[in-house]
Design a protein around this motif. Structure first.
Motif, mmCIF file in Angstrom:
data_model
loop_
_atom_site.group_PDB
_atom_site.id
_atom_site.type_symbol
_atom_site.label_atom_id
_atom_site.label_comp_id
_atom_site.label_asym_id
_atom_site.label_seq_id
_atom_site.Cartn_x
_atom_site.Cartn_y
_atom_site.Cartn_z
ATOM 1 N N GLY A 34 0.829 -1.191 0.000
ATOM 2 C CA GLY A 34 0.000 0.000 0.000
ATOM 3 C C GLY A 34 0.869 1.249 0.000
ATOM 4 N N ILE A 35 0.620 2.156 -0.939
ATOM 5 C CA ILE A 35 1.303 3.451 -0.920
ATOM 6 C C ILE A 35 0.734 4.254 0.243
ATOM 7 N N VAL A 36 1.589 4.755 1.103
ATOM 8 C CA VAL A 36 1.128 5.516 2.269
ATOM 9 C C VAL A 36 0.455 6.792 1.779
ATOM 10 N N GLY A 37 -0.768 7.008 2.226
ATOM 11 C CA GLY A 37 -1.573 8.109 1.714
ATOM 12 C C GLY A 37 -1.146 9.475 2.225
ATOM 13 N N PRO A 38 -1.540 10.527 1.510
ATOM 14 C CA PRO A 38 -1.147 11.888 1.900
ATOM 15 C C PRO A 38 -1.815 12.382 3.179
ATOM 16 N N SER A 39 -2.813 11.650 3.698
ATOM 17 C CA SER A 39 -3.440 12.051 4.967
ATOM 18 C C SER A 39 -2.885 11.285 6.162
ATOM 19 N N GLY A 91 7.972 3.786 2.238
ATOM 20 C CA GLY A 91 7.260 2.658 1.651
ATOM 21 C C GLY A 91 7.755 2.322 0.256
ATOM 22 N N VAL A 92 7.991 3.340 -0.569
ATOM 23 C CA VAL A 92 8.519 3.096 -1.913
ATOM 24 C C VAL A 92 9.927 2.516 -1.831
ATOM 25 N N ALA A 93 10.729 3.006 -0.886
ATOM 26 C CA ALA A 93 12.079 2.461 -0.720
ATOM 27 C C ALA A 93 12.033 0.984 -0.364
ATOM 28 N N LYS A 94 11.068 0.596 0.481
ATOM 29 C CA LYS A 94 10.936 -0.833 0.804
ATOM 30 C C LYS A 94 10.570 -1.633 -0.437
ATOM 31 N N GLY A 128 10.393 5.475 -9.608
ATOM 32 C CA GLY A 128 10.839 6.856 -9.708
ATOM 33 C C GLY A 128 9.677 7.812 -9.885
ATOM 34 N N LEU A 129 8.680 7.411 -10.658
ATOM 35 C CA LEU A 129 7.489 8.234 -10.850
ATOM 36 C C LEU A 129 6.742 8.424 -9.530
ATOM 37 N N LEU A 130 6.575 7.332 -8.772
ATOM 38 C CA LEU A 130 5.909 7.435 -7.470
ATOM 39 C C LEU A 130 6.657 8.421 -6.566
ATOM 40 N N GLU A 131 7.968 8.288 -6.512
ATOM 41 C CA GLU A 131 8.753 9.173 -5.662
ATOM 42 C C GLU A 131 8.610 10.632 -6.093
ATOM 43 N N SER A 132 8.582 10.872 -7.388
ATOM 44 C CA SER A 132 8.451 12.236 -7.886
ATOM 45 C C SER A 132 7.112 12.856 -7.478
ATOM 46 N N VAL A 133 6.019 12.089 -7.637
ATOM 47 C CA VAL A 133 4.699 12.599 -7.268
ATOM 48 C C VAL A 133 4.624 12.839 -5.765
ATOM 49 N N ILE A 134 5.151 11.908 -4.998
ATOM 50 C CA ILE A 134 5.113 12.041 -3.526
ATOM 51 C C ILE A 134 5.879 13.271 -3.075
ATOM 52 N N ARG A 135 7.078 13.470 -3.619
ATOM 53 C CA ARG A 135 7.879 14.623 -3.220
ATOM 54 C C ARG A 135 7.204 15.949 -3.586
#
Length: 415
Positions: A9-14, A44-47, A370-377
């Protein structure tokens, strides 16, 4: 080709620390702390990257839409109302996808399809509102009806918490296995979240051979100590069960049943004299991912909290120096999740399937990571304090962040 795929699960922004989960000692201990959603999601993405680089198949699930206005409307929470209700509507607990569903792979089922039953999660109000959106997502990921059957929840009369209380063992992932359903009984100071009849209904629904199913009770003492799910005190992979001595109400009967149905089973039991139940739960030693690496070696992916705990580390060092079935221990940092009561195993749902039959938008590769990390950042809030929960400005940021993720992944239908 069938193989095990871990859907994290991608950790949510809330992501926040509202302390909503009775019996989850870490969550209640950190109630009111400032949370760091961006850091949590990147951990989470790093894991996921770590596991993918080990050669494991890796998928992911999106965070659910939050805040959930439908819930607030259903409880008539408009204007000035209980802050706890607001926190429930903001909860990011769907990141723990071990609670998303119970999964029976195709080799175990009567019709030869992989069956998934979404968990109703009725014991905790903030989690009971997850299943409709989770079901919609699962039906998108596993839309190939020739290979998958995705079911709605069992009736809410029977509490079901999904794969966190379910284990599967076998000679290999692709061969018929035994499915072990761990339930609790109410009566202590903390609720037993998994009902026996929920699991019996799921076993029937999935078309499992009763002779290859085991139903066993979790030890009441483990629930009392804070093991709100079985995966806090036990984890299985292929022919190996790794568990605490005090995990089960009748360990001897369970072990005998496992060995009868799977003669090749190997049980690695951690004695309380080496690691106390309290230390096992606080370190989340068993909320680890027990996996088979491509070279055939079994490895235990543990949170850094377990690796840094002296009694736990002593046991793990002795274990890998011995001649047992678990040959490697690999620590990962998921501290933000751990502080809310979920380790590496909570963050993933295991599905044995052919990756080619799964919607490729949910399968991870280096570019997508990489895309996930970019959006999260770019979009995830850096921090959320308890006082900010309910803020309309923050709500807009949370909604916009999830929408940006859906658009980046071409998953607008889930936006």
């Amino acid at each position: 080709m069938l193989r095990e795929i871990n859907f994290d699960g991608i950790v949510g922004p809330s992501h926040n620390y509202a302390g909503l989960s009775l019996g989850n000692l870490a969550a209640t201990r950190h109630a009111g702390d400032t949370a760091f959603p961006r850091e949590a999601a990147l951990q989470g993405v790093a894991k996921m990257r770590h596991n993918m680089r080990l050669g494991l198949a890796q998928g992911f699930l999106l965070p659910l839409p939050r805040p959930n206005p439908g819930f607030l409307a259903d409880v008539c929470a408009v204007g000035d109302f209980d802050p706890a209700l607001t926190a429930m509507a903001w909860s990011a607990s769907s990141m723990w996808t071990a609670n998303a569903a119970t999964v029976s792979p195709a080799p175990d089922t009567e019709d030869g399809r992989c069956h998934l039953t979404v968990a109703n999660l009725v014991t905790m109000p903030h989690r009971s509102i997850e299943w409709p959106d989770t079901l919609r997502q699962l039906r998108t990921i596993f839309a190939d009806s020739a290979h998958f059957a995705v079911h709605g929840p069992v009736p809410p009369t029977f509490g079901d918490e999904g794969a966190a209380n379910h284990m599967r063992m076998g000679v290999s992932h692709g061969e018929p296995g035994i499915e072990i359903f761990i339930y609790g009984r109410p009566g202590g100071r903390f609720p037993a979240r998994q009902h026996e009849q929920a699991f019996r209904a799921i076993a029937r629904r999935h078309g499992l051979d009763h002779a290859r199913c085991i139903f066993a009770e979790q030890a009441p003492a483990a629930i009392e100590a804070g093991a709100f799910h079985n995966d806090v005190v036990a984890v299985a992979n292929e022919n190996v069960l790794f568990c605490h001595e005090q995990a089960f109400a009748d360990r001897d009967a369970l072990f005998a049943a496992i060995r009868e149905k799977l003669p090749a089973a190997q049980i690695v039991e951690v004695p309380a004299s080496a690691v106390s139940l309290a230390e096992a739960i606080s370190s989340y030693l068993f909320n680890a991912q027990l996996v088979t690496l491509p070279e055939g070696v079994q490895a235990l992916i543990v949170p850094t909290e377990a690796w840094e705990n002296k009694p736990v580390r002593a046991f793990l060092d002795a274990m890998i120096q011995g001649n047992g079935p678990i040959r490697k221990v690999l620590p990962v940092d998921v501290r933000q999740s751990m502080a809310n009561g979920g380790g590496p195993a909570c963050l993933r749902l295991r599905v044995v399937a052919d990756p080619a039959r799964i919607d490729p938008r949910f399968m991870l590769d280096e570019d997508k990571a990489g895309l996930l990390e970019s959006v999260i950042r770019s979009h995830w809030p850096e921090r959320i304090s308890s006082a900010e929960i309910g803020s309309e400005a923050l709500a807009d940021q949370v909604r916009d962040a999830r929408q940006a993720l859906c658009e980046a992944l071409d998953l607008k239908e889930l936006g």
